[in-house]
Design an enzyme around this catalytic site. Structure first.
Site, mmCIF file in Angstrom:
data_model
loop_
_atom_site.group_PDB
_atom_site.id
_atom_site.type_symbol
_atom_site.label_atom_id
_atom_site.label_comp_id
_atom_site.label_asym_id
_atom_site.label_seq_id
_atom_site.Cartn_x
_atom_site.Cartn_y
_atom_site.Cartn_z
ATOM 1 C CB THR A 303 -0.883 0.075 1.069
ATOM 2 O OG1 THR A 303 -1.903 -0.996 1.224
ATOM 3 C CG2 THR A 303 -1.787 1.296 1.233
ATOM 4 C CG PHE A 305 0.321 4.877 3.604
ATOM 5 C CD1 PHE A 305 -0.793 4.933 4.243
ATOM 6 C CD2 PHE A 305 0.823 3.483 3.432
ATOM 7 C CE1 PHE A 305 -1.560 3.730 4.998
ATOM 8 C CE2 PHE A 305 0.118 2.423 4.078
ATOM 9 C CZ PHE A 305 -1.038 2.550 4.642
#
Length: 428
Positions: A303, A305
């Site tokens: 992921t 960010f």
């Protein structure tokens, strides 16, 4: 300065932020925003006056007579530590500030003129995590909390119950930074945060990539065959679907707001028939046992960010940078080829391109005498490219893009995350 009181759940909520903002809006309070309004403290109309006033107001200066302080210093070694003023979080000796004395003694008449504040006195919070307050969405144990710790080690992580609250926490000076997910290697883009980037005026100042390592958690003593339900975030459930089937867990799967919140829900309610998909840290925080480790279907689950701040950082060329922009055009998607050619001509690599419906103008009507009226969707385009805004190539490319578009905004120019990572595997 007003002392902030934590909301009952220890997680910032939208209602809590609205109440705090109304409390700060009184006539005799200094508001730390860039609306330079005259107040009862006599703050000037420009930013330099505002910064200087805030620095002096936040300083704790002990107005003791020079004679008494010198006599105490001979008999007490701690007097030096007592006469320390904090300016913007930096400890500074009162004698170093050379502030104008407020009494009229003979000694004070011989004092030196006041020393101007330097840039170090007004410097912002440090960039690498020391004493930083970082907002994230979720509860302790969430992957966003881990991303905040990776981006800013030793920071004070502030949990928020919504993405919108994390944005507002930075805007209202409750937090210094926000760390929010924007895309996942399996689930794709998180569209909600792309919409919020456009709605708010925060700047992207960095990025961090976090490998996702899912675990199956349950109360101590619970076995897999006792389970009748598995709860977690919708993306976490989708990312572990095949592994759950291989484990023989053909049970009900329910979606909740976040992974760590699922673990907390199981622990608080003592649900012995329910398991949660979350991180190993969530198991440690909420007293759960790990029934299965590394249950994601794809080990290359990452992921991305972004770190958000109220002010942009100064772009540089001595390290790899990435720049994020958003643009639109009145004539629809026909201009997209021209925009892409502006980057291709200058050998600038694009790392992402994303289209989102234009909320203010979702439909465009095109009248044609031969075929009638056609309806087309209007789009905003989000683009990431590998170049710093300090690079002449990027400046020329955006100058050309601006000629083709009706709207162009730079969301941020920031260092790329170059830290190496290895795919997660079961048993690690």
């Amino acid at each position: 300065m007003t002392t902030l009181t934590q909301p009952p759940s220890n997680t910032l909520s939208l209602n809590y932020l609205l109440k705090q903002r109304s409390k700060w809006a009184g006539p005799n309070r200094v508001k730390c925003v860039y609306a330079f309004e005259p107040t009862s403290f006599g703050i000037g109309s420009n930013r330099v006056d505002w910064q200087s006033s805030c620095a002096i107001l936040s300083s704790k200066v002990f107005s003791e007579e020079k004679s008494s302080s010198s006599s105490n210093s001979t008999g007490n070694n701690n007097s030096t530590a007592d006469n320390i003023a904090a300016v913007n979080g930096h400890k500074t000796a009162v004698t170093d500030l050379n502030l104008v004395p407020i009494n009229g003694s003979a000694d004070n008449a011989k004092s030196l003129p006041p020393k101007p504040l330097t840039i170090s006195d007004l410097s912002p919070a440090p960039m690498h995590g020391s004493q930083l307050r970082v907002a994230y969405q979720g509860v302790p144990g969430a992957y966003s909390e881990a991303a905040a710790g990776k981006a800013y080690p030793n920071c004070e992580a502030i949990p928020c119950d919504q993405f919108e609250v994390a944005f507002q926490a930075v805007e209202l000076w409750i937090a210094d930074r926000a760390v929010l997910p924007v895309e996942n290697s399996l689930g794709g883009s998180i569209h909600r945060n792309y919409d919020l980037l456009l709605r708010h005026r925060l700047h992207i100042v960095g990025e961090v990539q976090l490998p996702v390592h899912h675990c199956l958690l349950a109360l101590p003593g619970v076995r897999k065959e006792y389970l009748s339900r598995v709860i977690s975030h919708p993306q976490a459930l989708a990312q572990c679907e095949h592994t759950l089937t291989k484990l023989g867990l053909n049970v009900v799967r329910e979606a909740v707001d976040d992974t760590a919140g699922a673990a907390e829900f199981v622990a608080v309610n003592c649900l012995r028939d329910t398991a949660a998909i979350a991180s190993a840290r969530a198991a440690e925080l909420y007293g759960l046992q790990v029934l299965a480790d590394g249950i994601q279907d794809d080990p290359s689950n990452v992921t991305r960010f972004v770190m958000l701040a109220r002010e942009p950082i100064i772009p540089r060329t001595d390290r790899p940078f990435k720049t994020s922009i958003v643009f639109a055009h009145d004539k629809g998607t026909s201009v997209l080829f021209k925009v892409l050619s502006a980057f291709a001509f200058r050998n600038i690599s694009l790392t992402k391109i994303e289209s989102r419906p234009h909320r203010n103008r979702p439909i465009r009507l095109v009248d044609d005498a031969n075929v009638g009226t056609a309806k087309h969707f209007e789009y905003l385009f989000y683009v990431d490219f590998e170049a710093s805004m300090a690079d002449v190539r990027a400046q020329n490319a955006l100058a050309e893009v601006q000629e083709f578009t009706s709207f162009l905004r730079v969301l941020g120019s920031y260092p790329m995350d170059m830290t190496p990572w290895t795919p997660s595997s079961r048993g690690n």
